[in-house]
Scaffold this active site. Structure first.
Site, short mmCIF file in Angstrom:
data_model
loop_
_atom_site.label_atom_id
_atom_site.label_comp_id
_atom_site.label_asym_id
_atom_site.label_seq_id
_atom_site.Cartn_x
_atom_site.Cartn_y
_atom_site.Cartn_z
CB SER A 124 -0.57 -31.98 -43.93
OG SER A 124 0.60 -31.75 -43.18
CG HIS A 138 4.44 -34.28 -44.40
ND1 HIS A 138 3.88 -34.31 -45.65
CD2 HIS A 138 3.77 -33.32 -43.70
CE1 HIS A 138 2.90 -33.39 -45.71
NE2 HIS A 138 2.82 -32.80 -44.54
#
Length: 203
Positions: A118, A159
């Protein structure tokens, strides 16, 4: 140069295990710093558990807590660096504050494996400003320069389609799709970069 970039390490741990098996590092230096300003930090524990399942030793290295000289010495000896998720802007602020960006870039060019989850995947791009829809940039009060590590010519958008980031990821893609080389990935996908080539794999 070898990079493993993912939204969610626990969701791609088999892919990560295969990536690591090519070089078999005895130890991974684990930077959890991006999570320091986040309320939810479960992904850090999940990443620790995933690496432990692989039988790899971890050296925890919170950039915020150590002086630059010590951090640089650790990175000079590092075979594999893992950079956790959390707030991208806070992470970059701390790396810049401790003068680590050039060190990491140099070590990657020398063959150090890099695994980014991320926020850790976003900072390898040329500039992280595009992630301000997903992350709160105001937590990084000292950060005025959003230039990243510039290790990869695409911009990871993590995501994608995943709760609770469906809206922020979609808005980011819509806003920057014509100006940046965005690479949207979900929580089961990883981008594996080798030199100037990359591929997206799904677990």
């Amino acid at each position: 140069m070898k990079l493993f970039l993912t939204s969610y390490l626990a969701g791609t741990k088999k892919l990560a295990g295969k990536f690591l098996s090519e070089m078999k590092p005895k130890e991974i230096v684990f930077i959890p710093t991006a999570a320091n300003v986040e309320e939810y930090r479960g992904y850090v524990d999940e990443a620790i558990a995933a690496f432990q399942e692989m039988g790899i030793q971890l050296k925890m290295l919170d950039v915020e807590k150590y002086e630059s000289d010590y951090l640089i010495e650790v990175l000079k000896e590092c075979q594999c660096l893992y950079v956790s998720g959390g707030n991208t802007f806070y992470l970059l602020q701390e790396l810049k504050r401790k003068e680590l960006c050039a060190v990491i870039t140099k070590r990657v060019s020398e063959g150090m494996l890099y695994i980014g989850e991320s926020a850790g995947a976003i900072i390898v791009s040329k500039d992280i400003a595009y992630n301000q829809i997903m992350d709160d940039k105001t937590v990084a009060k000292e950060l005025t320069d959003y230039s990243g590590l510039n290790l990869f010519d695409r911009c990871i958008l993590p995501h994608y389609g995943e709760f609770p980031f469906e809206e922020s990821a979609a808005l980011t893609l819509e806003k920057y799709k014509d100006s940046l080389n965005l690479l949207p990935i979900n929580n089961r996908q990883a981008v594996i970069v080798r030199g100037n080539e990359y591929e997206i794999r799904e677990e």
